[in-house]
Scaffold this motif. Structure first.
Motif, PDB file in Angstrom:
ATOM      1  N   ALA A   1      23.064 -40.598  11.008  1.00 50.90           N
ATOM      2  CA  ALA A   1      22.762 -39.882  12.246  1.00 50.90           C
ATOM      3  C   ALA A   1      23.438 -40.558  13.436  1.00 50.90           C
ATOM      4  CB  ALA A   1      21.261 -39.818  12.476  1.00 50.90           C
ATOM      5  N   ILE A   2      23.963 -39.746  14.333  1.00 53.38           N
ATOM      6  CA  ILE A   2      24.510 -40.243  15.591  1.00 53.38           C
ATOM      7  C   ILE A   2      23.403 -40.089  16.625  1.00 53.38           C
ATOM      8  CG2 ILE A   2      26.307 -39.960  17.337  1.00 53.38           C
ATOM      9  CD1 ILE A   2      28.069 -38.749  15.116  1.00 53.38           C
ATOM     10  N   ASP A   3      22.737 -41.173  16.908  1.00 55.46           N
ATOM     11  CA  ASP A   3      21.548 -41.147  17.754  1.00 55.46           C
ATOM     12  C   ASP A   3      21.903 -41.342  19.228  1.00 55.46           C
ATOM     13  OD1 ASP A   3      19.633 -40.871  15.644  1.00 55.46           O
ATOM     14  OD2 ASP A   3      19.999 -42.964  15.135  1.00 55.46           O
ATOM     15  N   THR A   4      21.036 -40.853  20.067  1.00 54.82           N
ATOM     16  CA  THR A   4      21.104 -41.122  21.504  1.00 54.82           C
ATOM     17  C   THR A   4      19.913 -41.989  21.887  1.00 54.82           C
ATOM     18  OG1 THR A   4      22.236 -39.044  22.030  1.00 54.82           O
ATOM     19  CG2 THR A   4      21.043 -40.125  23.821  1.00 54.82           C
ATOM     20  N   LEU A   5      20.205 -43.120  22.499  1.00 52.88           N
ATOM     21  CA  LEU A   5      19.165 -44.025  22.962  1.00 52.88           C
ATOM     22  C   LEU A   5      19.275 -44.151  24.478  1.00 52.88           C
ATOM     23  CD1 LEU A   5      19.615 -46.896  20.331  1.00 52.88           C
ATOM     24  CD2 LEU A   5      18.141 -44.882  20.167  1.00 52.88           C
ATOM     25  N   VAL A   6      18.147 -44.241  25.158  1.00 58.06           N
ATOM     26  CA  VAL A   6      18.157 -44.366  26.621  1.00 58.06           C
ATOM     27  C   VAL A   6      17.165 -45.439  27.065  1.00 58.06           C
ATOM     28  CG1 VAL A   6      18.898 -41.987  27.068  1.00 58.06           C
ATOM     29  CG2 VAL A   6      16.461 -42.493  26.853  1.00 58.06           C
ATOM     30  N   ASN A   7      17.466 -46.065  28.183  1.00 58.01           N
ATOM     31  CA  ASN A   7      16.558 -46.994  28.839  1.00 58.01           C
ATOM     32  C   ASN A   7      16.538 -46.704  30.330  1.00 58.01           C
ATOM     33  OD1 ASN A   7      15.527 -48.518  26.720  1.00 58.01           O
ATOM     34  ND2 ASN A   7      17.220 -49.977  26.748  1.00 58.01           N
ATOM     35  N   GLN A   8      15.489 -47.110  30.992  1.00 54.64           N
ATOM     36  CA  GLN A   8      15.388 -46.923  32.431  1.00 54.64           C
ATOM     37  C   GLN A   8      16.487 -47.717  33.142  1.00 54.64           C
ATOM     38  OE1 GLN A   8      13.447 -44.800  33.716  1.00 54.64           O
ATOM     39  NE2 GLN A   8      11.579 -44.598  32.498  1.00 54.64           N
ATOM     40  N   PRO A   9      17.038 -47.198  34.218  1.00 55.93           N
ATOM     41  CA  PRO A   9      18.114 -47.894  34.932  1.00 55.93           C
ATOM     42  C   PRO A   9      17.672 -49.217  35.546  1.00 55.93           C
ATOM     43  CG  PRO A   9      17.370 -45.983  36.190  1.00 55.93           C
ATOM     44  CD  PRO A   9      16.722 -45.890  34.849  1.00 55.93           C
TER      45      PRO A   9
END
Length: 331
Positions: free
Chosen positions: A300-308
């Protein structure tokens, strides 16, 4: 402080010894960390939107259909797209169980999988063909174009049926161990592949289990197929090869015992020259393909995010959170 099922609160150790190489300040930067236990995805998403949580151990992972709206609604959010180390894993086959002890059956089961259809339906196209080593190991893993050219990874149900007939395995029971997951993708994948294996004349059956029971089966060997694959304990090519498939490997749930593979696995662990090690790992992948102790499907090509405002927090399933003493907040 620990509230079971709710949260864990960690407080800064005033006697911690390390000093930051960036500014000479005593670490950790943060006074404390609160880890919230949120098994419900909608709750996690709302908490991220509100700023209650800054991310996840390796980055907050939004559902595929939430990614773009989330990014647009939160200017400056940090984003990473790619294959991380816990992706994929394939189906792990216990090759001591009949008919999985027959290479013809294992190859037939691989030929029965329409990987392009699975990627489209399960991951909405955000995945790539998986090999026997995760694509996150970019210097070692076989590229997708090579994988698509391999005979027994191509979708060929007619050849699969012929192999099942030749092996005398028509109607053979195939148990698929499956435990609850935090996303529906794993269940959709297993159900799709279950139908594909039915279509070539096998009798695959999903065997639901809770997590403790499922993990106990791995140790006892009381299973045929692990429907959710197996992770490895560290972000190293050694763990992805020797740990998973060496006859004495700590997570060799395939139960294979192959002296030639063991020699290769041991050799790559000792080799210091990067190019020579890559050559050995290439032989390892060939060995895994030839024997099909596991059946890969997709990475899987995942998208991960964190708060700026969460600074110096790396997107890494193992190392990002491990260096939490170097994370700071800038609001």
């Amino acid at each position: 402080n620990w509230e079971p099922g709710v949260k864990v609160e960690l407080v800064k150790n005033p006697d911690y010894w390390e000093v930051s190489e960036l500014d000479g300040q005593k670490l950790p930067y943060l006074d404390g960390i609160t880890g919230y236990i949120m098994p419900d995805y909608a709750t996690r998403l709302a908490a991220f939107r509100s700023g209650k949580i800054s991310g996840h151990r390796w980055g907050f992972q939004p559902a595929r259909n939430d990614v773009e709206n989330l990014i647009k609604s939160m200017p400056g959010v940090r984003r990473w797209d790619g294959v991380h180390f816990l992706s994929g894993g394939g189906f792990i086959l216990n090759v001591t169980k009949k008919p999985l002890d027959d290479l013809r059956v294992r190859r037939a089961m691989s030929l029965a999988i329409n990987r392009d259809a699975v990627i489209k339906d399960v991951q909405q196209g955000a995945a790539q063909w998986a090999g026997f080593i995760s694509a996150s190991f970019t210097k070692f893993a076989w590229p997708e174009e090579k994988l698509k050219g391999l005979e027994f990874l191509k979708f060929n149900p007619d050849q699969a049926r012929a192999l099942i007939k030749e092996a005398g395995a028509e109607g053979a029971y195939i148990g698929i161990d499956f435990h609850p997951d935090t996303t529906p993708a794993s269940k959709v994948l297993v159900e799709m592949v279950q139908q594909m294996w039915k279509d070539i004349g096998l009798n695959p059956t999903i065997e639901p289990a809770d997590v403790p029971a499922s993990y106990a089966k791995r140790q006892s060997g009381d299973f045929m197929i692990l429907g959710q694959g197996v992770g490895f304990s560290s972000a190293s090519i050694d763990a992805a090869t020797r740990q998973l498939f060496h006859s004495e490997g700590g997570r060799n749930y395939t139960r294979n015992k192959d002296p030639e593979f063991d020699k290769l696995a041991e050799a790559q662990a000792l080799e210091l020259d990067p190019d020579k090690r890559k050559q050995i790992v290439d032989q390892i992948q060939q060995k895994l393909y030839d024997n099909m102790w596991s059946i890969p499907h997709y990475d899987a090509i995942d998208t991960l995010v964190n708060q700026p405002w969460a600074k110096n927090w790396g997107f890494h399933w193992q190392l990002g959170w491990a260096h939490s003493e170097r994370i700071w907040i800038d609001k």
